[in-house]
Design an enzyme around this catalytic site. Structure first.
Site, PDB file in Angstrom:
ATOM      1  N   LYS A 192     -14.317  -7.113  -6.724  1.00 54.76           N
ATOM      2  CA  LYS A 192     -14.579  -7.469  -5.328  1.00 54.76           C
ATOM      3  C   LYS A 192     -16.078  -7.693  -5.175  1.00 54.76           C
ATOM      4  O   LYS A 192     -16.872  -6.851  -5.612  1.00 54.76           O
ATOM      5  CB  LYS A 192     -14.130  -6.345  -4.384  1.00 54.76           C
ATOM      6  CG  LYS A 192     -12.625  -6.128  -4.370  1.00 54.76           C
ATOM      7  CD  LYS A 192     -12.231  -5.003  -3.432  1.00 54.76           C
ATOM      8  CE  LYS A 192     -10.717  -4.851  -3.415  1.00 54.76           C
ATOM      9  NZ  LYS A 192     -10.279  -3.651  -2.673  1.00 54.76           N
ATOM     10  N   ASP A 211      -9.318  -0.386  -9.172  1.00 57.83           N
ATOM     11  CA  ASP A 211     -10.121  -1.026  -8.126  1.00 57.83           C
ATOM     12  C   ASP A 211     -11.268  -0.078  -7.761  1.00 57.83           C
ATOM     13  O   ASP A 211     -12.422  -0.327  -8.126  1.00 57.83           O
ATOM     14  CB  ASP A 211      -9.194  -1.331  -6.930  1.00 57.83           C
ATOM     15  CG  ASP A 211      -9.931  -1.893  -5.737  1.00 57.83           C
ATOM     16  OD1 ASP A 211     -11.157  -2.078  -5.814  1.00 57.83           O
ATOM     17  OD2 ASP A 211      -9.281  -2.164  -4.692  1.00 57.83           O
ATOM     18  N   ASP A 216      -0.342  -0.719  -4.664  1.00 57.76           N
ATOM     19  CA  ASP A 216      -1.705  -0.174  -4.629  1.00 57.76           C
ATOM     20  C   ASP A 216      -1.671   1.209  -3.981  1.00 57.76           C
ATOM     21  O   ASP A 216      -1.435   1.334  -2.786  1.00 57.76           O
ATOM     22  CB  ASP A 216      -2.634  -1.107  -3.846  1.00 57.76           C
ATOM     23  CG  ASP A 216      -4.100  -0.694  -3.941  1.00 57.76           C
ATOM     24  OD1 ASP A 216      -4.383   0.374  -4.529  1.00 57.76           O
ATOM     25  OD2 ASP A 216      -4.963  -1.428  -3.433  1.00 57.76           O
ATOM     26  N   LYS A 228       0.842  -1.193   0.000  1.00 55.89           N
ATOM     27  CA  LYS A 228       0.000   0.000   0.000  1.00 55.89           C
ATOM     28  C   LYS A 228       0.881   1.248   0.000  1.00 55.89           C
ATOM     29  O   LYS A 228       1.814   1.353   0.812  1.00 55.89           O
ATOM     30  CB  LYS A 228      -0.885   0.009   1.252  1.00 55.89           C
ATOM     31  CG  LYS A 228      -1.910  -1.114   1.281  1.00 55.89           C
ATOM     32  CD  LYS A 228      -2.966  -0.923   0.207  1.00 55.89           C
ATOM     33  CE  LYS A 228      -4.151  -1.854   0.420  1.00 55.89           C
ATOM     34  NZ  LYS A 228      -5.176  -1.657  -0.618  1.00 55.89           N
ATOM     35  N   GLU A 288      -1.902  -0.649  -8.985  1.00 57.52           N
ATOM     36  CA  GLU A 288      -3.356  -0.596  -8.825  1.00 57.52           C
ATOM     37  C   GLU A 288      -3.803   0.798  -8.367  1.00 57.52           C
ATOM     38  O   GLU A 288      -3.189   1.387  -7.479  1.00 57.52           O
ATOM     39  CB  GLU A 288      -3.743  -1.649  -7.779  1.00 57.52           C
ATOM     40  CG  GLU A 288      -5.237  -1.812  -7.565  1.00 57.52           C
ATOM     41  CD  GLU A 288      -5.523  -2.956  -6.584  1.00 57.52           C
ATOM     42  OE1 GLU A 288      -4.825  -4.000  -6.636  1.00 57.52           O
ATOM     43  OE2 GLU A 288      -6.423  -2.804  -5.764  1.00 57.52           O
TER      44      GLU A 288
HETATM   45 MG    MG Z   1      -7.110  -1.863  -4.067  1.00 56.11          MG
END
Ligand code: MG
Length: 344
Positions: free
Chosen positions: A252, A230, A178, A154, A205
């Site tokens: 997701k 995302d 991400d 992240k 991402e």
């Molecule tokens: Mg993500």
């Protein structure tokens, strides 16, 4: 079918920090559907970033209670349509209900969901997510979890380059980045060029805010690493909108509203030549197990949400020491939540 629901209080092992927020604890909703004494279970994972709050989930589930009384667990498509008629959004509540329907249907016919769907039972390696922390904390997190096949890092800090350079030095496994929408297009391009030179980064991402499609196009034309979205993509309609601007999407279930829409997203993405990741939220292994059923169909698997919890209220999801998820032979989703007394 009869619907009931219970709260699941979840706490991550360490505060889970991404570019825009830190999660110390979280409440998700266990959705139970009962039919002829059989229970199907699903998890609704509200995520306020998408306008989906715990109150909204509960409100939706209450209005779905009456509607579902008129349907059997075999009516997957009719129920999905009815749920959309009830409200336009509320995707996580719909997901909880649809997961529970697949679970109960699998139990009725005595088969695991993956087999019911004709999906091969193939172990899939999930990435392990390293949340934002100090450089030392992020390195320690990586080194405490050395056996995973791939890591998701992240970012969205003023030390992004330093973090990735250091983590790349500490593992021979690939990293996925991400940024959770934290960068501008020019900043993203500069960082991506640096990451690409490290030779270990698989993809990037959500580098930009969800609606910056022009920015994504700008990046896709220039980036030497694949660009995934995302936060920009919830359902199959978004896939069409973004197809020219990205290399891949992260599906997701709490965003799509369940497995049926996830299938549509896979079909639409493949038709546009896009790569596919299946991801998750910070959630129990019940919701993770639902996503895992279709994981053998996609290119990248990021289903470690329940591994990051201090305590998982549910059991039955098998993740081996090397981070491979093995699908259960048990009927339905193969998950039980023994800490909750499931009854009408
Ligand atoms: Mg993500």
């Amino acid at each position: 079918m009869n619907l009931r629901f219970w709260y699941l209080k979840l706490r991550p092992k360490r505060p889970f920090r991404i570019s825009r927020e830190t999660t110390y604890e979280k409440t998700t909703v266990l959705v139970g559907l009962e039919e002829d004494g059989l229970w199907g279970l699903g998890e609704a994972v509200p995520y306020p970033f998408y306008g989906d709050t715990l109150d909204a989930v509960v409100g939706f589930l209450k209005s779905a209670q009456n509607v579902l009384k008129n349907f059997s667990s075999f009516e997957l498509h009719n129920v999905e349509k009815e749920l959309h008629r009830l409200a336009g959004r509320n995707f996580s509540a719909k997901d909880g209900i649809m997961d529970a329907m697949f679970d109960i249907l699998g139990k009725r016919i005595g088969q695991p969901v993956w087999r019911m769907l004709g999906i091969p039972r193939q172990p899939v390696p999930t990435s392990y997510t390293i949340g934002i922390g100090s450089l030392d904390e992020m390195v320690a997190d990586l080194e405490e979890h050395p056996n995973f096949q791939v890591y998701k890092v992240k970012l969205g800090t003023d030390k992004d380059l330093e973090i990735v350079k250091e983590l790349a030095k500490r593992t021979d496994r690939p990293l996925r980045i991400d940024a959770n929408a934290a960068w501008t297009p020019k900043e993203a391009l500069r960082k991506i060029q640096f990451f690409a030179d490290l030779g270990k980064i698989e993809l990037v991402e959500q580098p930009l805010p969800p609606d910056d499609i022009d920015g994504l196009k700008f990046l896709k034309e220039r980036s030497s690493l694949p660009i995934f979205v995302d936060e920009s993509v919830m359902t199959s309609k978004d896939v069409v909108r973004l197809a020219d601007a990205v290399d891949g999407i992260n599906i997701k279930l709490p965003k799509s509203g369940g497995l049926l829409e996830a299938f549509r997203m896979i079909h639409v993405a493949r038709a546009h030549g896009l790569k596919i990741m299946i991801g998750c939220m910070l959630q129990s292994s019940l919701g993770i197990a639902a996503a895992a059923q279709i994981a053998p169909l996609v290119d990248y698997v990021d289903l470690d949400g329940s591994l990051l919890l201090e305590a998982d209220p549910c059991v039955g999801l098998e993740v081996d020491e090397n981070g491979f998820i093995h699908l259960s032979e048990k009927p339905g989703l193969g998950i039980e939540c023994p800490s909750i007394e499931i009854k009408l």
